[in-house]
Design a protein around this motif. Structure first.
Motif, PDB file in Angstrom:
ATOM      1  N   GLY A   1       0.830  -1.199   0.000  1.00 48.15           N
ATOM      2  CA  GLY A   1       0.000   0.000   0.000  1.00 48.15           C
ATOM      3  C   GLY A   1       0.858   1.239   0.000  1.00 48.15           C
ATOM      4  N   TYR A   2       0.291   2.350  -0.423  1.00 47.41           N
ATOM      5  CA  TYR A   2       1.017   3.608  -0.329  1.00 47.41           C
ATOM      6  C   TYR A   2       1.104   4.012   1.133  1.00 47.41           C
ATOM      7  CZ  TYR A   2       0.219   3.802  -5.318  1.00 47.41           C
ATOM      8  OH  TYR A   2       0.200   3.492  -6.637  1.00 47.41           O
ATOM      9  N   TYR A   3       2.001   4.944   1.408  1.00 48.15           N
ATOM     10  CA  TYR A   3       2.232   5.305   2.808  1.00 48.15           C
ATOM     11  C   TYR A   3       0.942   5.756   3.469  1.00 48.15           C
ATOM     12  CZ  TYR A   3       7.236   4.853   2.308  1.00 48.15           C
ATOM     13  OH  TYR A   3       8.482   4.347   2.113  1.00 48.15           O
ATOM     14  N   TYR A   4       0.173   6.573   2.760  1.00 49.92           N
ATOM     15  CA  TYR A   4      -1.027   7.098   3.408  1.00 49.92           C
ATOM     16  C   TYR A   4      -2.106   6.041   3.538  1.00 49.92           C
ATOM     17  CZ  TYR A   4      -3.368   7.442  -1.141  1.00 49.92           C
ATOM     18  OH  TYR A   4      -3.942   7.146  -2.331  1.00 49.92           O
ATOM     19  N   GLN A   5      -2.026   4.978   2.729  1.00 52.15           N
ATOM     20  CA  GLN A   5      -3.056   3.939   2.800  1.00 52.15           C
ATOM     21  C   GLN A   5      -2.857   3.008   3.990  1.00 52.15           C
ATOM     22  OE1 GLN A   5      -2.588   2.251  -1.101  1.00 52.15           O
ATOM     23  NE2 GLN A   5      -4.396   3.295  -1.860  1.00 52.15           N
ATOM     24  N   ASN A   6      -1.697   3.054   4.595  1.00 51.25           N
ATOM     25  CA  ASN A   6      -1.424   2.116   5.687  1.00 51.25           C
ATOM     26  C   ASN A   6      -1.889   2.636   7.033  1.00 51.25           C
ATOM     27  OD1 ASN A   6      -0.243   0.414   3.874  1.00 51.25           O
ATOM     28  ND2 ASN A   6       1.792   1.264   4.177  1.00 51.25           N
ATOM     29  N   ILE A   7      -2.292   3.903   7.103  1.00 49.55           N
ATOM     30  CA  ILE A   7      -2.659   4.453   8.409  1.00 49.55           C
ATOM     31  C   ILE A   7      -3.842   3.696   9.034  1.00 49.55           C
ATOM     32  CG2 ILE A   7      -3.275   6.558   9.641  1.00 49.55           C
ATOM     33  CD1 ILE A   7      -1.959   8.089   7.340  1.00 49.55           C
ATOM     34  N   PRO A   8      -4.894   3.361   8.276  1.00 46.04           N
ATOM     35  CA  PRO A   8      -5.990   2.620   8.926  1.00 46.04           C
ATOM     36  C   PRO A   8      -5.570   1.260   9.467  1.00 46.04           C
ATOM     37  CG  PRO A   8      -6.717   3.499   6.827  1.00 46.04           C
ATOM     38  CD  PRO A   8      -5.248   3.726   6.902  1.00 46.04           C
ATOM     39  N   TYR A   9      -4.568   0.630   8.850  1.00 46.41           N
ATOM     40  CA  TYR A   9      -4.125  -0.659   9.405  1.00 46.41           C
ATOM     41  C   TYR A   9      -3.558  -0.484  10.799  1.00 46.41           C
ATOM     42  CZ  TYR A   9      -4.328  -2.249   4.552  1.00 46.41           C
ATOM     43  OH  TYR A   9      -4.727  -2.556   3.294  1.00 46.41           O
ATOM     44  N   THR A  10      -2.925   0.679  11.042  1.00 43.43           N
ATOM     45  CA  THR A  10      -2.319   0.851  12.355  1.00 43.43           C
ATOM     46  C   THR A  10      -3.379   1.010  13.444  1.00 43.43           C
ATOM     47  OG1 THR A  10      -2.157   3.233  12.110  1.00 43.43           O
ATOM     48  CG2 THR A  10      -0.300   1.948  11.353  1.00 43.43           C
ATOM     49  N   ASP A  11      -4.598   1.425  13.081  1.00 48.62           N
ATOM     50  CA  ASP A  11      -5.686   1.431  14.067  1.00 48.62           C
ATOM     51  C   ASP A  11      -5.880   0.051  14.670  1.00 48.62           C
ATOM     52  OD1 ASP A  11      -6.343   3.997  13.544  1.00 48.62           O
ATOM     53  OD2 ASP A  11      -8.010   3.534  12.218  1.00 48.62           O
ATOM     54  N   ARG A  12      -5.681  -0.941  13.830  1.00 51.14           N
ATOM     55  CA  ARG A  12      -6.009  -2.316  14.240  1.00 51.14           C
ATOM     56  C   ARG A  12      -4.854  -2.991  14.951  1.00 51.14           C
ATOM     57  NH1 ARG A  12      -9.112   0.573  10.657  1.00 51.14           N
ATOM     58  NH2 ARG A  12     -11.083  -0.478  10.215  1.00 51.14           N
ATOM     59  N   LEU A  13      -3.780  -2.286  15.183  1.00 58.28           N
ATOM     60  CA  LEU A  13      -2.691  -2.902  15.961  1.00 58.28           C
ATOM     61  C   LEU A  13      -3.110  -2.986  17.420  1.00 58.28           C
ATOM     62  CD1 LEU A  13       0.418  -1.227  14.349  1.00 58.28           C
ATOM     63  CD2 LEU A  13      -0.254  -3.584  14.199  1.00 58.28           C
ATOM     64  N   ASN A  14      -3.034  -1.858  18.121  1.00 62.08           N
ATOM     65  CA  ASN A  14      -3.576  -1.860  19.476  1.00 62.08           C
ATOM     66  C   ASN A  14      -4.934  -1.170  19.394  1.00 62.08           C
ATOM     67  OD1 ASN A  14      -4.256  -1.559  22.097  1.00 62.08           O
ATOM     68  ND2 ASN A  14      -2.249  -0.927  22.773  1.00 62.08           N
TER      69      ASN A  14
ATOM     70  N   ASN B   1      -8.362   6.402  12.752  1.00 61.41           N
ATOM     71  CA  ASN B   1      -7.727   6.878  11.521  1.00 61.41           C
ATOM     72  C   ASN B   1      -7.594   8.407  11.562  1.00 61.41           C
ATOM     73  OD1 ASN B   1      -6.626   6.860   9.020  1.00 61.41           O
ATOM     74  ND2 ASN B   1      -8.548   6.587   7.930  1.00 61.41           N
ATOM     75  N   PHE B   2      -7.028   8.884  12.634  1.00 59.47           N
ATOM     76  CA  PHE B   2      -7.072  10.310  12.940  1.00 59.47           C
ATOM     77  C   PHE B   2      -5.863  11.053  12.384  1.00 59.47           C
ATOM     78  CE2 PHE B   2      -6.290  13.531  16.486  1.00 59.47           C
ATOM     79  CZ  PHE B   2      -7.092  14.489  15.891  1.00 59.47           C
ATOM     80  N   VAL B   3      -4.686  10.486  12.581  1.00 59.37           N
ATOM     81  CA  VAL B   3      -3.459  11.203  12.253  1.00 59.37           C
ATOM     82  C   VAL B   3      -3.126  10.972  10.777  1.00 59.37           C
ATOM     83  CG1 VAL B   3      -1.051  11.478  12.895  1.00 59.37           C
ATOM     84  CG2 VAL B   3      -2.715  10.887  14.613  1.00 59.37           C
ATOM     85  N   ARG B   4      -2.650  12.014  10.141  1.00 53.30           N
ATOM     86  CA  ARG B   4      -2.200  11.902   8.759  1.00 53.30           C
ATOM     87  C   ARG B   4      -0.702  12.171   8.699  1.00 53.30           C
ATOM     88  NH1 ARG B   4      -6.508  10.224   8.516  1.00 53.30           N
ATOM     89  NH2 ARG B   4      -8.253  10.754   7.176  1.00 53.30           N
TER      90      ARG B   4
END
Lengths: 218, 412
Positions: free
Chosen positions: B76-89, B174-177
């Motif tokens: 994914g592009y860098y900006y597309q990966n931010i929602p995945y990080t929501d699902r970490l913790n 998915n708050f931070v950009r």
């Protein structure tokens, strides 16, 4: 020292960070390369000397890297060892007039030489001195083996199991070399670049040695 | 380090009883604890060998929630990966968003505006408070203390309301950009937040009163799950667990990022390195987080929330609709992604459970060559087998609860 000309050595090499200076002093020839980019210090060592290097970094009172944060690997399949960038001034007008691709910088790819495919990356930190260091070791494709750091840090146990699981790096002397995320019968190592992302495989029954025995760490 | 009266009560049986037990000796019983057990909040399988109530051998297996976060990020592009990080913790997603975005910003060499940093700290500390509430409430519930859970969940709802007003999402924020945040905070946010913070603190203190002086709770928590501070460091444990062992290692203090260097807060440390101290450290961190939020609200600077960098931030909609260049720019940013210089960075933030690091290797294209997440839960749970072996079966539950292993982060 005041006898030396101050400008000479500084002009020959960029200023080292204090941490790298100490580390290079203690490690000597074991360090093959060292970099300092974006505030991160990084050294490259040969895989034969990783255990020795790690022991010095942990036990030296000035370095005292007591906390092993992370162990992982990089698969440089079809790529140079390291990615470097030549920054280019971005000129919107000239780019569109000459129909050049709209990139802000261009890649400088060194020729693909006899460079090893994998790199194992360790991140260390010190709870006393508050500095971080990254160690990189390159491993060839046909023999991806490196000594385990579990004797120095028990934290390496699971992290190395994960690296074995996802990259297929063999850690010699690991006390418990099982997969950690995937099941034992899984074929391949999914974070390698030649493992297709959509690749599926049926669950296979494990028939290898020890199939009937209860699984226990040693 | 440890008081004599706080020793783990699980000692080998001595004297005449030992001889009697020798005659009755039976092989240890194998117990499978998990993967989905009502007394654990997290999906993990613990295999225990029991002699009576005593654990003589144990093995911890993780990986039931492995979803290939890192493989997914590489495509994914860098900006597309931010929602995945929501699902970490998933109990403190804004901290994960911040960690990932700050690593990418370090790669790009972008500095974010002060207002953005303050709002990130507010969002992150709200997440930390919610995470600690859930951790304490769920752990207490697993020890059969159901009432505190109700107080803490109600307080957590108030915090989630505030996160909701910041970004429109309660749990998957998915708050931070990269180079900013999704939107500036609402104008009335300080007035909205202050009474809710007070009410959440009141509920938290009620739960604190119910638990901290509760003899049953204390008997289950004190002296259990002990690990010496040397062992904690050697096992790579960070966060409240490490601080409960007396090591004041907090990244907000040691390597200050955002505005933590300017805020006034304390780093609580424990003395006994047992479950009760881990609980107490979390209690105090909750209050410190609230303090930080109030300071940020007081000193909130004005100005933009996004970095003025066309490599990562999209031009405003008004300009995209009316000007050709900005339209092209947005099109390129969406379809090719912002392209950072090649290289590699490691950036760590203090998440609710410890050091959350992102190690990103860029080859100069819009997608990361490698995006590695150093998850605190993974390292924190690795000494679990050591901590529970030799103890009582009942001690497994509080020990596991105070590690606060989050499956999404541990298994990635």
């Amino acid at each position: 020292m005041s006898a030396e000309k101050p400008g000479d050595s500084a002009a020959a090499a960029p200023e080292l960070s204090p941490l790298l200076k100490t580390a290079l002093e203690r490690l000597g020839d074991r360090v093959l390369e060292h970099h300092s980019a974006r505030g991160d210090d990084r050294i490259h060592v040969a895989r034969e000397s990783i255990l020795e290097t790690a022991r010095i970094l942990r036990d030296d009172p000035e370095l005292s890297f007591d906390l092993l944060l992370d162990v992982t690997a990089i698969d440089y399949l079809g790529q140079p060892d390291d990615f470097e960038t030549k920054l280019r001034v971005w000129d919107r007008n000239s780019a569109s007039m000459r129909r050049q691709p709209q990139r802000r910088h261009e890649l400088v790819l060194p020729p693909r030489g006899p460079h090893p495919r994998f790199a194992v990356v360790y991140h260390l930190t010190s709870t006393k001195r508050a500095h971080r260091l990254r160690i990189k070791c390159r491993l060839p494709e046909d023999d991806p083996k490196i000594a385990s750091l579990t004797p120095l840090w028990p934290a390496a146990n699971w992290l190395e199991r994960e690296t074995w699981d996802l990259y297929g790096i063999v850690f010699e002397g690991h006390p418990d070399p099982r997969r950690i995320y995937l099941y034992e019968e899984f074929v391949g190592h999914p974070l390698r670049k030649d493992y297709a992302k959509q690749g599926e495989q049926p669950i296979q029954e494990y028939v290898g040695p020890g199939a009937k025995e209860p699984r226990r760490p040693h | 380090m440890s008081d004599p009266e706080r020793k783990n009560p699980a000692a080998p049986i001595e004297g005449n009883n030992a001889a009697a037990l020798e005659e009755l000796h039976t092989p240890p019983m194998r117990l499978q604890f998990g993967p989905s057990h009502p007394a654990t909040h997290g999906t993990v399988k613990i295999t225990l060998d029991l002699e009576g109530e005593r654990v003589v051998w144990s093995d911890v297996e993780v990986g039931y929630l492995h979803r290939g976060f890192e493989k997914e990020c590489e495509t994914g592009y860098y900006y597309q990966n931010i929602p995945y990080t929501d699902r970490l913790n998933y109990s403190s997603p804004i901290l994960n968003n911040t960690g990932y975005c700050m690593a990418v910003e370090k790669l790009f060499g972008i500095a974010t505006p002060e207002r953005c940093n303050h709002i990130r700290v507010i969002g992150g500390e709200l997440s930390r408070m919610a995470d600690h509430m859930l951790c304490i409430g769920a752990s207490a519930m697993e020890l059969a203390a159901f009432t505190p859970m109700l107080y803490l969940i109600e307080g957590r709802e108030l915090l989630l309301d505030m996160i909701d007003s910041l970004c429109g999402g309660r749990v998957t924020t998915n708050f931070v950009r990269i180079g900013g945040i999704s939107a500036d905070m609402p104008e009335n946010f300080p007035e909205f937040a202050r009474p809710r913070l007070d009410r959440a603190l009141k509920l938290f203190e009620d739960a604190d009163k119910l638990l901290t002086e509760n003899p049953v709770f204390r008997r289950r928590m004190e002296g259990t799950g002990y690990l010496s501070s040397e062992d904690l460091i050697a096992w790579g444990v960070t966060g409240p667990m490490l601080r409960a062992g007396g090591v004041p290692y907090d990244i907000r203090r040691v390597h200050p990022y955002l505005v933590y260097g300017e805020l006034d807060f304390d780093v609580p440390v424990g003395r006994h390195s047992d479950n009760f101290d881990r609980y107490l450290v979390r209690l105090e961190e909750f209050r410190q987080s609230r303090r930080m939020i109030l300071q940020c609200l007081d000193r909130m600077p004005g100005g933009p929330v996004d970095a003025d960098d066309p490599r990562v931030r999209w031009p405003g909609k008004g300009r995209v609709f009316n000007r050709m260049e900005e339209l092209i720019d947005q099109f390129k940013l969406v379809t090719e992604g912002g392209m950072p210089p090649a290289g590699e960075v490691y950036h760590a933030v203090e998440a609710a459970n410890g050091e959350l690091g992102f190690y990103i290797v860029s080859d100069g294209t819009g997608k990361p060559w490698k995006c590695r997440c150093r998850a605190p839960s993974f390292s924190n749970i690795s000494p679990l087998a050591k901590m529970i072996t030799g103890g009582q079966l009942a001690d497994v539950v509080p020990t596991f609860g105070m590690i606060n292993m989050i499956g999404g982060e541990c298994d990635r």
